[in-house]
Design an enzyme around this catalytic site. Structure first.
Site, short mmCIF file in Angstrom:
data_model
loop_
_atom_site.label_atom_id
_atom_site.label_comp_id
_atom_site.label_asym_id
_atom_site.label_seq_id
_atom_site.Cartn_x
_atom_site.Cartn_y
_atom_site.Cartn_z
N LYS A 44 0.82 -1.19 0.00
CA LYS A 44 0.00 0.00 0.00
C LYS A 44 0.87 1.26 0.00
CE LYS A 44 -2.93 -2.45 3.28
NZ LYS A 44 -3.30 -2.50 4.70
N GLY A 45 2.14 1.06 0.32
CA GLY A 45 3.03 2.20 0.58
C GLY A 45 3.15 3.21 -0.55
N GLU B 132 7.30 2.51 -6.51
CA GLU B 132 7.52 1.95 -5.17
C GLU B 132 7.83 3.10 -4.19
OE1 GLU B 132 7.00 -0.10 -3.04
OE2 GLU B 132 8.44 -1.73 -2.98
N ASP B 133 7.46 2.90 -2.94
CA ASP B 133 7.77 3.94 -1.96
C ASP B 133 9.24 3.95 -1.58
OD1 ASP B 133 7.61 1.49 -0.63
OD2 ASP B 133 6.28 2.18 0.97
N ASP C 232 14.71 -0.99 -0.46
CA ASP C 232 15.48 -1.30 0.75
C ASP C 232 16.43 -2.47 0.44
OD1 ASP C 232 16.03 -1.12 3.56
OD2 ASP C 232 14.51 -2.60 4.01
N LYS D 274 17.46 3.18 -0.15
CA LYS D 274 18.41 2.95 0.96
C LYS D 274 19.49 2.02 0.45
CE LYS D 274 15.13 2.36 4.67
NZ LYS D 274 14.75 1.52 5.82
N PHE E 195 14.73 3.72 9.59
CA PHE E 195 13.35 3.33 9.29
C PHE E 195 12.48 4.58 9.27
CE2 PHE E 195 9.23 1.43 9.52
CZ PHE E 195 9.39 0.31 8.72
N VAL E 196 11.81 4.79 8.14
CA VAL E 196 11.04 6.02 7.97
C VAL E 196 9.55 5.73 7.81
CG1 VAL E 196 12.98 7.30 6.97
CG2 VAL E 196 11.47 5.99 5.47
N ARG F 131 0.88 6.24 7.86
CA ARG F 131 0.88 6.41 6.40
C ARG F 131 0.38 7.80 6.02
NH1 ARG F 131 1.76 1.46 3.87
NH2 ARG F 131 0.85 -0.38 4.81
P1 IMP Z 1 12.70 -4.44 0.19
O1 IMP Z 1 12.03 -5.64 -0.37
O2 IMP Z 1 13.54 -4.78 1.39
O3 IMP Z 1 13.45 -3.61 -0.81
O4 IMP Z 1 11.59 -3.55 0.84
C1 IMP Z 1 10.67 -2.86 0.19
C2 IMP Z 1 9.49 -2.60 1.08
O5 IMP Z 1 9.82 -2.64 2.47
C3 IMP Z 1 8.95 -1.22 0.86
O6 IMP Z 1 8.01 -1.22 -0.14
C4 IMP Z 1 8.34 -0.91 2.19
O7 IMP Z 1 7.03 -1.41 2.24
C5 IMP Z 1 9.16 -1.66 3.19
N1 IMP Z 1 10.16 -0.79 3.84
C6 IMP Z 1 11.49 -0.84 3.72
N2 IMP Z 1 12.09 0.11 4.45
C7 IMP Z 1 11.09 0.80 5.03
C8 IMP Z 1 11.06 1.95 5.91
O8 IMP Z 1 12.07 2.55 6.29
N3 IMP Z 1 9.82 2.36 6.29
C9 IMP Z 1 8.67 1.76 5.89
N4 IMP Z 1 8.66 0.71 5.08
C10 IMP Z 1 9.87 0.22 4.65
#
Ligand code: IMP
Length: 208
Positions: free
Chosen positions: A72-73, A128-129, A132, A160, A181-182, A194
């Site tokens: 949902k982000g 994507e928001d 990570d 990140k 973490f944001v 959110r």
């Molecule tokens: P990844 O698969 O680790 O790249 O993560 C992607 C997803 O993790 C993002 O779409 C977010 O939903 C969540 N996420 C990663 N870091 C954060 C953060 O700092 N705050 C909130 N959600 C995060």
């Protein structure tokens, strides 16, 4: 006498309301979010989102794009970004489950909602928001590539890079951020925050 009764009634309602509020705080585990350091203000976000929209419009001039948001982000970001995309654009969404009520990823990525239409021959912008570890986007890129789109681009508001576990690069990046973490502007901690207009660092006291 009527006024006295009305006043007593109003006082009763007031007291009941205060008691309910006191009760509601522990029950819903509501914690205020004013202390988290602001990483990006609404003005900074708005300016950068407009620039990203202009860049996409320029790169896809004269073509159509699908803005494919990751639920949902990315919804808040997508809705603002879309209004700065001047080429013809449609929306679609995918649902992903990886983070469950925690600030740490489980490492497991699962599709909870597939695209509504085939992406074959289309210009797809994955929106994507935050990028990570890269697990979510590498999984989605694999799935969407199987549709054989004409072009597939990744647009993330935040990146990140220090957290990357798999090599994924976004084509459009709003801001690079450190390993913090944001929350806010669509991003959550346990589904909360959110709706904050700015992006904040989640303070330790908000974790519970
Ligand atoms: P990844 O698969 O680790 O790249 O993560 C992607 C997803 O993790 C993002 O779409 C977010 O939903 C969540 N996420 C990663 N870091 C954060 C953060 O700092 N705050 C909130 N959600 C995060």
């Amino acid at each position: 006498m009527e006024r006295g009764r009305a006043q007593r009634g109003a006082e009763f309602v007031q007291v009941a309301h205060e008691r309910l509020l006191v009760l509601a705080i522990p029950v819903n585990n509501v914690r205020p979010m004013q202390e988290g350091e602001i990483l990006f203000t609404r003005e900074q976000i708005a300016k950068r989102v407009a620039e990203l929209g202009a860049q996409i419009s320029n790169d896809f001039a004269g073509q159509r794009v699908i803005l494919l948001g990751v639920l949902k982000g990315a919804t808040v970001f997508l809705s603002d970004l879309a209004r700065h995309v001047t080429v013809e654009a449609t929306f679609d969404f995918v649902g992903i489950s990886s983070y469950r009520d925690k600030s740490e990823s489980s490492g497991e990525v699962r599709l909870t909602k597939d695209v509504d239409e085939s992406m074959e021959g289309r210009n797809v912008i994955l929106v994507e928001d935050i990028l990570d570890t890269g697990l979510t986007l590498s999984y989605l890129i694999k799935i969407i590539s199987a549709h054989q789109p004409r072009a597939l681009r990744v647009c993330t508001l935040l990146d990140k890079p220090a957290r990357r576990q798999v090599p994924v690069r976004a084509d459009y990046i709003g801001f690079e951020i450190p390993d913090k973490f944001v929350v806010g502007y669509g991003m959550d901690y346990a589904e909360r925050y959110r709706n904050l207009q700015e992006i904040r660092v989640l303070p330790p006291e908000a974790i519970g």
